[in-house]
Design an enzyme around this catalytic site. Structure first.
Site, PDB file in Angstrom:
ATOM      1  NE  ARG A   1      -3.898  -1.723   2.360  1.00  0.00           N
ATOM      2  CZ  ARG A   1      -5.014  -1.113   2.682  1.00  0.00           C
ATOM      3  NH1 ARG A   1      -4.991   0.069   3.245  1.00  0.00           N
ATOM      4  NH2 ARG A   1      -6.168  -1.681   2.446  1.00  0.00           N
TER       5      ARG A   1
ATOM      6  CD  GLU B   1      -4.445   0.318  -4.806  1.00  0.00           C
ATOM      7  OE1 GLU B   1      -4.215  -0.378  -3.803  1.00  0.00           O
ATOM      8  OE2 GLU B   1      -3.563   1.008  -5.371  1.00  0.00           O
ATOM      9  CG  ASP B   2      -4.063   0.824  -1.214  1.00  0.00           C
ATOM     10  OD1 ASP B   2      -5.137   0.536  -0.660  1.00  0.00           O
ATOM     11  OD2 ASP B   2      -3.293  -0.009  -1.677  1.00  0.00           O
ATOM     12  CB  ILE B   3      -1.321   6.277  -0.663  1.00  0.00           C
ATOM     13  CG1 ILE B   3      -0.406   5.513  -1.588  1.00  0.00           C
ATOM     14  CG2 ILE B   3      -1.278   5.767   0.768  1.00  0.00           C
ATOM     15  CD1 ILE B   3       1.033   5.661  -1.197  1.00  0.00           C
TER      16      ILE B   3
END
Ligand code: ZN
Ligand code: ZN
Length: 258
Positions: free
Chosen positions: A199, A255-257
Site C-alpha cells: 500500500r 486505490e490506497d494512497i
C-alpha cells in the site's frame, strides 16, 4: 523566359499538374528545349528571340548554348547573378547540402520510416505567388512539396528506409531560413499490466505539497511526498534502455494512497 530566370525545376513546377510521369526538372528541361527549337530560325535577327535564347543559355541549357554558337551569337556571361534561378536561388541544384547532414544525423537512430518536413522562407513563397499571378498559372505544385519529395527520394536511396506519410518513426524537419535540420522522433507507447502488492507507494509520482517539487525541509529536499512510485519504478529503466528524454505514465485503477 524573357523576363524571368527560372531553373528547370522551378519552370517545370509551374506545370506539375499537366500530364504525368515526369519530374519537374525534366518538364522544365523539355519546355526550355522546345522553346529553343522554336526560336532557332528567328535568331540572330529577332532581338527578342535572341534575348530569350540568351537567358536560357545562361541558366545552363546545353541546347540553347549550342544554338547560340551555331548562329554565332555570343553568350553574355558578364553577370554571374544571371545564371542563378530567381525563385529558388539554386536550391534544387544543391539538395545534397541538406541530404548529407540529415543522413549523418539519421545514422545514430533506430527507425524504419521517415518523412520530410520543410520550412520555406515566406519571401521565396511570395515570389512564386507573384509569378503565378503574373502569368495566370493554375497548374503549379508548391515548392514545399517538390522540395520535400526530392529530398525524400535522395534520403531513401542513401538509407534504404521508406517514407511513411501516415505514421513515420522520424520526421526530418529542414528549416531553410536558418539552415537547420532537426529530427522529431515519434513517441514509443508501451502498454502493460501490473499488480501492486503493497500500500505504501503511489501509482504516479507524487510531488511534495509544500514546495511543489522544488525541494524543501519537509521533503528533505527530494521534492517528493513519497520516495517511490510505480510510475518512476517503471519509467526510469525504460528511459535508460530506450535512450528516451521523457515519459508520461497513465495509470488505470486507483486505490490506497492515490
Ligand atoms: Zn529554381
Ligand atoms: Zn518539499
Amino acid at each position: 523566359m524573357k523576363d524571368n530566370r527560372l531553373c528547370d525545376n522551378c519552370l517545370g513546377r509551374q506545370f506539375a499538374l499537366v500530364g504525368f510521369g515526369l519530374t519537374n526538372k525534366e518538364r522544365g528541361h523539355i519546355l526550355k528545349d522546345a522553346i529553343i527549337l522554336e526560336l532557332y530560325n528567328k535568331i540572330p535577327d529577332d532581338k527578342e528571340a535572341v534575348s530569350i535564347n540568351q537567358n536560357i543559355a545562361k541558366m545552363g541549357n546545353v541546347l540553347a548554348q549550342q544554338s547560340m554558337q551555331r548562329k554565332e551569337c555570343e553568350i553574355d556571361l558578364t553577370s554571374a547573378d544571371d545564371s542563378v534561378c530567381e525563385l529558388c536561388e539554386g536550391l534544387f541544384d544543391k539538395l545534397s547540402i541538406y541530404v548529407k547532414p540529415a543522413v549523418s544525423k539519421l545514422e545514430n537512430e533506430d527507425y524504419q520510416s521517415f518523412i520530410i518536413g520543410a520550412k520555406i522562407p515566406p519571401e521565396i513563397l511570395e515570389k512564386e505567388d507573384n509569378i503565378r499571378a503574373k502569368y495566370n498559372i493554375t497548374t503549379g505544385e508548391s515548392m514545399k512539396s517538390e522540395f520535400t519529395r526530392e529530398i525524400g527520394k535522395l534520403i531513401m536511396n542513401q538509407t534504404n528506409k521508406k517514407p511513411d506519410f501516415e505514421l513515420p518513426d522520424i520526421t526530418i524537419i529542414i528549416d531553410l531560413s536558418n539552415q537547420t535540420i532537426t529530427l522529431q522522433k515519434r513517441s514509443l507507447f508501451i502498454y502493460g499490466r501490473y499488480n501492486k502488492f503493497i500500500r505504501t507507494i503511489p501509482q504516479t509520482r507524487w510531488p511534495c505539497y509544500d514546495c511543489n517539487g522544488k525541494g524543501c525541509i519537509r521533503c528533505n529536499y527530494t521534492g517528493k511526498r513519497y520516495m517511490e512510485s510505480v510510475e518512476e519504478l517503471i519509467a526510469e529503466p525504460i528511459l535508460e534502455i530506450t535512450g528516451g528524454s521523457g515519459s508520461r505514465f497513465h495509470g488505470a485503477g486507483r486505490e490506497d494512497i492515490d
